[in-house]
Design a protein around this motif. Sequence first.
Motif, PDB file in Angstrom:
ATOM      1  N   GLY A 138       0.788  -1.228   0.000  1.00 49.42           N
ATOM      2  CA  GLY A 138       0.000   0.000   0.000  1.00 49.42           C
ATOM      3  C   GLY A 138       0.816   1.270   0.000  1.00 49.42           C
ATOM      4  O   GLY A 138       0.263   2.364  -0.010  1.00 49.42           O
ATOM      5  N   GLY A 139       2.144   1.153   0.011  1.00 51.90           N
ATOM      6  CA  GLY A 139       2.996   2.332   0.054  1.00 51.90           C
ATOM      7  C   GLY A 139       3.286   2.933  -1.300  1.00 51.90           C
ATOM      8  O   GLY A 139       3.850   4.026  -1.387  1.00 51.90           O
ATOM      9  N   GLY A 140       2.887   2.215  -2.364  1.00 51.79           N
ATOM     10  CA  GLY A 140       3.209   2.668  -3.706  1.00 51.79           C
ATOM     11  C   GLY A 140       2.103   3.421  -4.404  1.00 51.79           C
ATOM     12  O   GLY A 140       2.186   3.656  -5.616  1.00 51.79           O
ATOM     13  N   GLY A 141       1.055   3.784  -3.677  1.00 48.57           N
ATOM     14  CA  GLY A 141      -0.031   4.532  -4.290  1.00 48.57           C
ATOM     15  C   GLY A 141      -0.758   3.708  -5.334  1.00 48.57           C
ATOM     16  O   GLY A 141      -1.004   2.508  -5.143  1.00 48.57           O
ATOM     17  N   PHE A 142      -1.095   4.326  -6.438  1.00 57.75           N
ATOM     18  CA  PHE A 142      -1.774   3.603  -7.515  1.00 57.75           C
ATOM     19  C   PHE A 142      -0.863   2.479  -8.005  1.00 57.75           C
ATOM     20  O   PHE A 142       0.323   2.670  -8.268  1.00 57.75           O
ATOM     21  CB  PHE A 142      -2.127   4.552  -8.660  1.00 57.75           C
ATOM     22  CG  PHE A 142      -3.244   5.494  -8.317  1.00 57.75           C
ATOM     23  CD1 PHE A 142      -4.559   5.078  -8.365  1.00 57.75           C
ATOM     24  CD2 PHE A 142      -2.970   6.794  -7.919  1.00 57.75           C
ATOM     25  CE1 PHE A 142      -5.603   5.940  -8.035  1.00 57.75           C
ATOM     26  CE2 PHE A 142      -3.999   7.663  -7.589  1.00 57.75           C
ATOM     27  CZ  PHE A 142      -5.315   7.237  -7.638  1.00 57.75           C
ATOM     28  N   GLY A 143      -1.432   1.305  -8.128  1.00 58.42           N
ATOM     29  CA  GLY A 143      -0.656   0.132  -8.490  1.00 58.42           C
ATOM     30  C   GLY A 143      -0.386  -0.775  -7.312  1.00 58.42           C
ATOM     31  O   GLY A 143      -0.069  -1.951  -7.493  1.00 58.42           O
ATOM     32  N   SER A 144      -0.500  -0.242  -6.083  1.00 64.42           N
ATOM     33  CA  SER A 144      -0.327  -1.097  -4.915  1.00 64.42           C
ATOM     34  C   SER A 144      -1.560  -1.976  -4.754  1.00 64.42           C
ATOM     35  O   SER A 144      -2.641  -1.680  -5.269  1.00 64.42           O
ATOM     36  CB  SER A 144      -0.115  -0.260  -3.659  1.00 64.42           C
ATOM     37  OG  SER A 144      -1.298   0.439  -3.316  1.00 64.42           O
ATOM     38  N   ARG A 145      -1.411  -3.064  -4.060  1.00 62.72           N
ATOM     39  CA  ARG A 145      -2.515  -4.024  -3.920  1.00 62.72           C
ATOM     40  C   ARG A 145      -3.731  -3.421  -3.231  1.00 62.72           C
ATOM     41  O   ARG A 145      -4.864  -3.621  -3.668  1.00 62.72           O
ATOM     42  CB  ARG A 145      -2.041  -5.257  -3.147  1.00 62.72           C
ATOM     43  CG  ARG A 145      -1.216  -6.217  -3.968  1.00 62.72           C
ATOM     44  CD  ARG A 145      -1.342  -7.604  -3.421  1.00 62.72           C
ATOM     45  NE  ARG A 145      -0.533  -8.555  -4.157  1.00 62.72           N
ATOM     46  CZ  ARG A 145      -0.559  -9.863  -3.933  1.00 62.72           C
ATOM     47  NH1 ARG A 145      -1.354 -10.342  -2.969  1.00 62.72           N
ATOM     48  NH2 ARG A 145       0.196 -10.684  -4.626  1.00 62.72           N
ATOM     49  N   LEU A 146      -3.502  -2.714  -2.158  1.00 62.36           N
ATOM     50  CA  LEU A 146      -4.646  -2.177  -1.425  1.00 62.36           C
ATOM     51  C   LEU A 146      -5.388  -1.131  -2.247  1.00 62.36           C
ATOM     52  O   LEU A 146      -6.626  -1.101  -2.257  1.00 62.36           O
ATOM     53  CB  LEU A 146      -4.189  -1.577  -0.089  1.00 62.36           C
ATOM     54  CG  LEU A 146      -3.654  -2.574   0.937  1.00 62.36           C
ATOM     55  CD1 LEU A 146      -3.279  -1.866   2.229  1.00 62.36           C
ATOM     56  CD2 LEU A 146      -4.666  -3.680   1.220  1.00 62.36           C
ATOM     57  N   THR A 147      -4.666  -0.269  -2.937  1.00 61.35           N
ATOM     58  CA  THR A 147      -5.332   0.717  -3.783  1.00 61.35           C
ATOM     59  C   THR A 147      -6.123   0.036  -4.897  1.00 61.35           C
ATOM     60  O   THR A 147      -7.262   0.413  -5.195  1.00 61.35           O
ATOM     61  CB  THR A 147      -4.309   1.697  -4.384  1.00 61.35           C
ATOM     62  OG1 THR A 147      -3.670   2.414  -3.319  1.00 61.35           O
ATOM     63  CG2 THR A 147      -4.986   2.693  -5.315  1.00 61.35           C
ATOM     64  N   THR A 182       6.330 -10.229 -11.127  1.00 60.40           N
ATOM     65  CA  THR A 182       6.089  -8.934 -11.780  1.00 60.40           C
ATOM     66  C   THR A 182       5.963  -7.825 -10.749  1.00 60.40           C
ATOM     67  O   THR A 182       6.523  -6.738 -10.912  1.00 60.40           O
ATOM     68  CB  THR A 182       4.820  -9.001 -12.642  1.00 60.40           C
ATOM     69  OG1 THR A 182       4.998  -9.994 -13.659  1.00 60.40           O
ATOM     70  CG2 THR A 182       4.529  -7.661 -13.284  1.00 60.40           C
ATOM     71  N   GLU A 183       5.218  -8.080  -9.673  1.00 61.27           N
ATOM     72  CA  GLU A 183       5.082  -7.077  -8.615  1.00 61.27           C
ATOM     73  C   GLU A 183       6.441  -6.727  -8.022  1.00 61.27           C
ATOM     74  O   GLU A 183       6.747  -5.553  -7.782  1.00 61.27           O
ATOM     75  CB  GLU A 183       4.163  -7.589  -7.508  1.00 61.27           C
ATOM     76  CG  GLU A 183       2.695  -7.593  -7.865  1.00 61.27           C
ATOM     77  CD  GLU A 183       1.843  -8.182  -6.757  1.00 61.27           C
ATOM     78  OE1 GLU A 183       0.807  -7.560  -6.429  1.00 61.27           O
ATOM     79  OE2 GLU A 183       2.203  -9.250  -6.217  1.00 61.27           O
TER      80      GLU A 183
END
Length: 464
Positions: A300-309, A368-369
């Motif tokens: 969730g620390g990567g903003g858009f593209g993170s799993r939670l977002t 990939t992630e």
Amino acid sequence: MSAWAMQLLRVFSLLLALFLTGALRGGAAIAADKPIFFTAESGLRVVLIHSQSAPMIQARLLIEGGSARDPAGKEGLAYLTAWLANEGAGERSSAQFHEALGFYGMSLHGDAGVDHLTLSLKTLSEHAEVGFALLADAALRPRYEPDAIKRAVDDRLDSWKRSRNDPSQLAAETFARQLYPQHPYGRLEEGSPQSILRITREDLLARQQQAIRAPGMVLAVAGDIDEATLRALVAKYFADLPREPGPFQQPMTLAQPPAEAATLFFSKQNPQTAIKMGWVGINRRDPDYFPLFVLNHILGGGGFGSRLTEEVREKRGLTYGVSSYFIPYEGLGPLVITLRTQNATAIEALDVIDDELAKIRNKGVTATELKEAKQYLVGSFPLRLDSLGALAGIWGVIELYHRGHDYLDTWTDKIEAVTLADVQRTAQRLFDLGKRQTVLVGGVGPKGAKAQPIPPTPDPTKHH
């Protein structure tokens, strides 16, 4: 035109020219020499990052002993110390100190963290002598005038009152207490009305005597100043530092994680529910520091593209923003997931987050992630060094916490070295749903969670 007006016009014109040429704007690593490290005769550790990108200097004086060292019942003492950093020192009253800063176009202020305090100075290179004199006075000879103390206390009381209507702030405070019930990290960093009003001038002076010790201080300077000049200024203005270690040089007690999971729900009339959840995490010396850095970006620390977002916001529209972060406090900092959502979707959002945590814990992340996370972190690394202030701040922390003089040289290599196995091991170690602490402040709580009222706001006028 008066000398005061001419000086202000000169400073403004120079700063405008620097901005228009790009010298003050971020976006790429600023051109700078390799850091130079030395220890002054007083014992003060000094880092110089020489850069001629602009005729300016940014200095950070880091001092061990943040809010976690506040005495029980007087939480907010470190906060007041930092607030008062530019409110008079040495021979200058508060008004005279601000007048000097304004005349030379300088800024000087304090910030209180959990583990350390920082005094920050920004000045044109030609005024370095005056700047370091003011910085030394602020650290070594604060005046703590009664009127200034009252302004600081009043400011905190006002901010406290305003924050009582913010569900996210209430959730953050409660979450800290829940995660660190027997540790100073669970206290209010800026203090409550009761604790702030107990603090006296004598408390501030005593704390200053405890904190200002050369073994627990680092001066990091970035900008247009050479080593010989800096050595001379340090010798002149910081010669009187006590050389003996003080109480804040004792290691911070490591926090003990709560033994079992808990969920607290505080009922508040609000259209949204603020949620904080997480665990006691790690510090900078933990071998899983870099795997967690990568894992947090993916989660969730990567903003858009993170799993939670992707799962909570993009696919389901349950929130405008959800994120995760960790703070590597010396005594083991928090690993946190935070969001706000409509009351009606709070439970669904919790379920989705639990599903993603279970997936990462049980199956890890994809190749990939991992590849994309490493590419982003390595590619954006220069942006962390895009100003003189950033360089001084980062190198100050590196030196204060003994991370090694090759830390930035090896940072990207350590990120690149993180493997899929490292990420999953770290997730299995830290994402223990059986020990997670969760706090909700809003209109709807999870099944079985008993609603608790928000603690009443104390009335400062009864004590003030």
